[in-house]
Design an enzyme around this catalytic site. Structure first.
Site, mmCIF file in Angstrom:
data_model
loop_
_atom_site.group_PDB
_atom_site.id
_atom_site.type_symbol
_atom_site.label_atom_id
_atom_site.label_comp_id
_atom_site.label_asym_id
_atom_site.label_seq_id
_atom_site.Cartn_x
_atom_site.Cartn_y
_atom_site.Cartn_z
ATOM 1 C CE1 TYR A 52 -6.120 3.669 5.033
ATOM 2 C CE2 TYR A 52 -4.104 4.453 4.006
ATOM 3 C CZ TYR A 52 -4.980 3.419 4.291
ATOM 4 O OH TYR A 52 -4.709 2.148 3.839
ATOM 5 C CB THR A 85 -7.336 14.278 3.167
ATOM 6 O OG1 THR A 85 -7.857 14.137 1.839
ATOM 7 C CG2 THR A 85 -5.958 14.899 3.127
ATOM 8 C CG ASP A 127 -7.136 1.874 -4.068
ATOM 9 O OD1 ASP A 127 -6.716 1.663 -5.213
ATOM 10 O OD2 ASP A 127 -6.900 1.130 -3.102
HETATM 11 N N1 AR6 Z 1 -10.768 11.675 -7.798
HETATM 12 C C1 AR6 Z 1 -10.051 12.475 -6.991
HETATM 13 N N2 AR6 Z 1 -10.102 12.435 -5.651
HETATM 14 C C2 AR6 Z 1 -10.946 11.530 -5.101
HETATM 15 C C3 AR6 Z 1 -11.739 10.645 -5.866
HETATM 16 C C4 AR6 Z 1 -11.619 10.737 -7.282
HETATM 17 N N3 AR6 Z 1 -12.313 9.940 -8.097
HETATM 18 N N4 AR6 Z 1 -12.465 9.874 -5.007
HETATM 19 C C5 AR6 Z 1 -12.161 10.275 -3.768
HETATM 20 N N5 AR6 Z 1 -11.255 11.272 -3.812
HETATM 21 P P1 AR6 Z 1 -9.356 8.325 0.095
HETATM 22 P P2 AR6 Z 1 -6.988 7.827 1.820
HETATM 23 C C6 AR6 Z 1 -10.624 12.033 -2.712
HETATM 24 O O1 AR6 Z 1 -10.268 7.880 1.170
HETATM 25 O O2 AR6 Z 1 -7.536 8.726 2.872
HETATM 26 C C7 AR6 Z 1 -8.858 3.183 0.136
HETATM 27 O O3 AR6 Z 1 -9.729 2.185 0.577
HETATM 28 C C8 AR6 Z 1 -11.284 12.013 -1.358
HETATM 29 O O4 AR6 Z 1 -12.388 12.919 -1.342
HETATM 30 O O5 AR6 Z 1 -9.597 7.865 -1.285
HETATM 31 O O6 AR6 Z 1 -5.554 7.961 1.437
HETATM 32 C C9 AR6 Z 1 -7.439 2.675 -0.048
HETATM 33 O O7 AR6 Z 1 -7.408 1.354 -0.530
HETATM 34 C C10 AR6 Z 1 -10.142 12.511 -0.489
HETATM 35 O O8 AR6 Z 1 -10.031 13.928 -0.603
HETATM 36 O O9 AR6 Z 1 -7.805 7.910 0.425
HETATM 37 C C11 AR6 Z 1 -6.886 2.789 1.343
HETATM 38 O O10 AR6 Z 1 -7.264 1.668 2.132
HETATM 39 C C12 AR6 Z 1 -8.901 11.899 -1.160
HETATM 40 O O11 AR6 Z 1 -9.337 11.476 -2.460
HETATM 41 C C13 AR6 Z 1 -7.535 4.015 1.890
HETATM 42 O O12 AR6 Z 1 -8.753 4.168 1.150
HETATM 43 C C14 AR6 Z 1 -8.302 10.709 -0.439
HETATM 44 O O13 AR6 Z 1 -9.347 9.922 0.123
HETATM 45 C C15 AR6 Z 1 -6.698 5.250 1.649
HETATM 46 O O14 AR6 Z 1 -7.281 6.334 2.322
#
Ligand code: AR6
Length: 165
Positions: A121, A118, A34
């Site tokens: 969250y 993943t 995000d």
């Molecule tokens: N490109 C692709 N994947 C990514 C990138 C990127 N640039 N950066 C991280 N990931 P997360 P959630 C991966 O924590 O668990 C935020 O604060 C990461 O390695 O981004 O759904 C929001 O505002 C992991 O595999 O999302 C919410 O409050 C995946 O993206 C909360 O985090 C998801 O990790 C959402 O948590």
């Protein structure tokens, strides 16, 4: 049936019609993917998000891509993992389903997903990837789905699941 591709890297660089953001219910840029999307898309994204009035877990809302190569960003708050008894699996499946619907409604043929829920969250990775694959494999709404894996482990889990099919 949508074609499924696996990529390792940063979703902000991907040139699909739409990319998906693993957002929060207030649609206020946070950390993880995000934060990366908000930084790369520019400040107009935050303004657009604030006009949407939030988004419930499992639902999806769309904004332009602004400075990104993708035309659209589809924002979906995934479920926070609370042990598996709070409907987390169904909510995660509805994230994928609703993003595909949003993509089709905006005329998108190609869409890229991060591994929703993943990271921060805490949704167990294997289970989350399995749900993601099940949801997109049966879809006719887009022609191509790219799973963008930021880390090697996520890439390997998807690869193993795809080879099992
Ligand atoms: N490109 C692709 N994947 C990514 C990138 C990127 N640039 N950066 C991280 N990931 P997360 P959630 C991966 O924590 O668990 C935020 O604060 C990461 O390695 O981004 O759904 C929001 O505002 C992991 O595999 O999302 C919410 O409050 C995946 O993206 C909360 O985090 C998801 O990790 C959402 O948590």
């Amino acid at each position: 049936m949508a074609k499924i591709l696996l990529r390792q890297g940063d979703i902000t660089q991907i040139k699909t019609d739409a990319i998906v953001n693993a957002a929060n219910v207030r649609l206020r840029g946070g950390g993880g993917v995000d934060g990366a999307i908000h930084r790369a898309a520019g400040p107009e994204l935050n303004e657009a998000c604030q006009k949407l009035g939030g988004c419930p877990t499992g639902a999806a809302k769309t904004t332009p891509g602004f400075n990104l190569p993708a035309k659209y960003i589809i924002h979906t708050p995934g479920p926070i993992w609370r042990g598996g008894t709070k409907n987390e699996a169904k909510l995660l499946a509805s994230c994928y389903a609703n993003c595909l619907k949003q993509a089709a409604a905006h005329g998108c043929r190609t869409i890229a997903f991060p591994a929703i829920s993943t990271g921060i969250y805490g949704f167990p990775l294997e289970k989350a990837c399995q749900i993601a694959l099940e949801c997109v494999q049966k879809s006719e709404l887009v022609s191509e789905v790219v799973f963008v894996c930021y880390d090697r482990r996520t890439y390997q889990v998807y690869q193993e699941l795809l080879h099992q099919k």
